[in-house]
Scaffold this motif. Structure first.
Motif, mmCIF file in Angstrom:
data_model
loop_
_atom_site.group_PDB
_atom_site.id
_atom_site.type_symbol
_atom_site.label_atom_id
_atom_site.label_comp_id
_atom_site.label_asym_id
_atom_site.label_seq_id
_atom_site.Cartn_x
_atom_site.Cartn_y
_atom_site.Cartn_z
ATOM 1 N N ASP A 23 0.827 -1.205 0.000
ATOM 2 C CA ASP A 23 0.000 0.000 0.000
ATOM 3 C C ASP A 23 0.862 1.256 0.000
ATOM 4 O O ASP A 23 1.925 1.303 0.637
ATOM 5 N N GLY A 63 -2.265 4.382 -3.834
ATOM 6 C CA GLY A 63 -2.897 3.116 -4.180
ATOM 7 C C GLY A 63 -1.978 1.945 -3.947
ATOM 8 O O GLY A 63 -0.809 2.102 -3.573
ATOM 9 N N ARG A 64 -2.499 0.753 -4.154
ATOM 10 C CA ARG A 64 -1.718 -0.469 -3.934
ATOM 11 C C ARG A 64 -0.904 -0.772 -5.191
ATOM 12 O O ARG A 64 -1.453 -0.867 -6.300
ATOM 13 N N GLY A 105 -3.602 -7.902 -4.929
ATOM 14 C CA GLY A 105 -4.364 -6.668 -4.824
ATOM 15 C C GLY A 105 -3.755 -5.453 -5.485
ATOM 16 O O GLY A 105 -4.260 -4.336 -5.308
ATOM 17 N N GLN A 116 -3.237 -2.523 -7.742
ATOM 18 C CA GLN A 116 -4.048 -1.737 -8.675
ATOM 19 C C GLN A 116 -3.183 -1.171 -9.793
ATOM 20 O O GLN A 116 -3.654 -0.942 -10.908
ATOM 21 N N ILE A 164 -5.169 -4.062 -14.837
ATOM 22 C CA ILE A 164 -4.588 -3.093 -13.912
ATOM 23 C C ILE A 164 -3.950 -1.963 -14.717
ATOM 24 O O ILE A 164 -3.696 -2.097 -15.915
ATOM 25 N N ASP A 214 -8.222 7.862 -13.120
ATOM 26 C CA ASP A 214 -8.939 7.523 -11.892
ATOM 27 C C ASP A 214 -8.793 6.007 -11.751
ATOM 28 O O ASP A 214 -9.547 5.239 -12.371
ATOM 29 N N VAL A 215 -7.833 5.567 -10.978
ATOM 30 C CA VAL A 215 -7.458 4.151 -10.959
ATOM 31 C C VAL A 215 -8.592 3.232 -10.501
ATOM 32 O O VAL A 215 -8.925 2.269 -11.201
ATOM 33 N N PRO A 216 -9.214 3.470 -9.335
ATOM 34 C CA PRO A 216 -10.302 2.561 -8.929
ATOM 35 C C PRO A 216 -11.428 2.485 -9.954
ATOM 36 O O PRO A 216 -11.947 1.397 -10.238
ATOM 37 N N ARG A 217 -11.788 3.622 -10.535
ATOM 38 C CA ARG A 217 -12.862 3.617 -11.529
ATOM 39 C C ARG A 217 -12.433 2.878 -12.791
ATOM 40 O O ARG A 217 -13.233 2.132 -13.384
ATOM 41 N N LEU A 274 -10.289 0.417 -13.036
ATOM 42 C CA LEU A 274 -10.296 -1.018 -12.757
ATOM 43 C C LEU A 274 -11.724 -1.552 -12.705
ATOM 44 O O LEU A 274 -12.026 -2.621 -13.260
ATOM 45 N N GLU A 275 -12.614 -0.807 -12.054
ATOM 46 C CA GLU A 275 -14.006 -1.235 -11.955
ATOM 47 C C GLU A 275 -14.640 -1.338 -13.337
ATOM 48 O O GLU A 275 -15.343 -2.311 -13.644
#
Length: 288
Positions: A135, A139-140, A162, A164, A205, A250-253, A255-256
């Motif tokens: 972490d 981000g991770r 995990g 990202q 990723i 926007d990394v989380p978005r 990936l989602e």
């Protein structure tokens, strides 16, 4: 988390550690002026790479540095509020390792020792023994070095842990045989780019790829630093010369979105793969 501004560097580094640190300082300043929060520098940017890949006994190699030594502390001080990733020769006591470190102003966040060794590199370095994500404030992250990315299991291990964002730092040269006069047409350059895109796509990723540029000893590096999105598309690239590939994601978005319909980690069937792929990853990270 809002969109993350990130960058991967293509640049030349040599044996003069003081000059290398000055180059790093310039690049960090340039990145900060671009509002970059995550910066990936090449393999062996602190002390240079090997003069050849033939196990040349006359090459003393780069200076070994301790992960908790003054040079890495200096790198962390330069990073400040950024996250900076850089390659170096690690003094492991009884052995030297081709390593990459991740730092911020708070100190060392992660460290990876190169596992896969091409050609005669094992004459200069011992091998690392694993891949682990960690972490960070952005981000991770999972890290690897150069030839590591030729092995799908390496990036997959990081994704299952995990990660990202995958960051691969390299001193990737052009072809040793039938070298193309134009690096853009070099077959090892094409492989370099293909591995970057494949590792991002198959694991869905974000991928940063930094590389040495120019020449050093008998090696001519292909540059080609880049940022790749989870769909395997190159968002920003330097080409074969020196430069900085900058992108905002926007990394989380991202990936989602990539994993919404076809989640490559989620949809795995480890029980069908047998022991050829090893059993360690057989039950880990099934949710993607």
């Amino acid at each position: 988390m809002s969109a993350l501004r990130m960058a991967a560097v293509s640049a030349a580094f040599g044996r003069d550690l003081g000059e290398d640190v000055a180059i790093v300082e310039r690049l960090v300043k340039e990145a900060r002026n671009e509002d970059v929060r995550l910066l990936a520098l090449p393999e062996a940017c602190l002390g240079g790479y090997l003069l050849s890949l033939d196990g040349d006994a006359a090459d003393a190699g780069p200076p070994p540095l301790a992960v908790d030594g003054p040079e890495i502390r200096r790198l962390a001080a330069l990073a400040g509020d950024m996250v900076v990733i850089a390659g170096y020769c690690e003094d492991g006591g009884d052995a030297r390792y081709n390593s990459v470190v991740c730092v911020s102003g708070d100190g060392v966040l992660g460290n990876h020792r190169k596992v896969h060794q091409p050609l005669g590199e094992n004459a200069s370095y011992a091998s690392g023994d694993g891949f682990h994500a960690f972490d960070t404030p952005v981000g991770r992250i999972g890290m690897m070095i150069c030839y590591d990315k030729a092995f799908p299991e390496a990036a997959r291990a990081l994704a299952l842990d995990g990660a990202q964002i995958g960051v691969c730092v390299s001193a990737w040269p052009g072809s040793r045989t039938n070298a193309a006069p134009d690096l853009e047409r070099d077959r090892w350059k094409r492989r370099f780019d293909l591995f970057d895109r494949a590792r991002a796509l198959e694991n869905q990723i974000v991928w940063l790829s930094a590389n040495q540029a120019g020449t050093f000893g008998s090696l001519r590096f292909v540059g080609s630093a880049k940022v790749v999105d989870p769909g395997g598309e190159i968002v920003s690239a330097t080409g074969v010369g020196p430069g900085m590939a900058v992108a905002e994601i926007d990394v989380p978005r991202a990936l989602e979105t990539a994993r919404r319909s076809m989640g490559h980690l989620r949809d795995r069937r480890p029980e069908a793969y047998g022991t050829a792929n090893g059993t360690a990853n057989g039950t880990a990270g099934l949710a993607g």
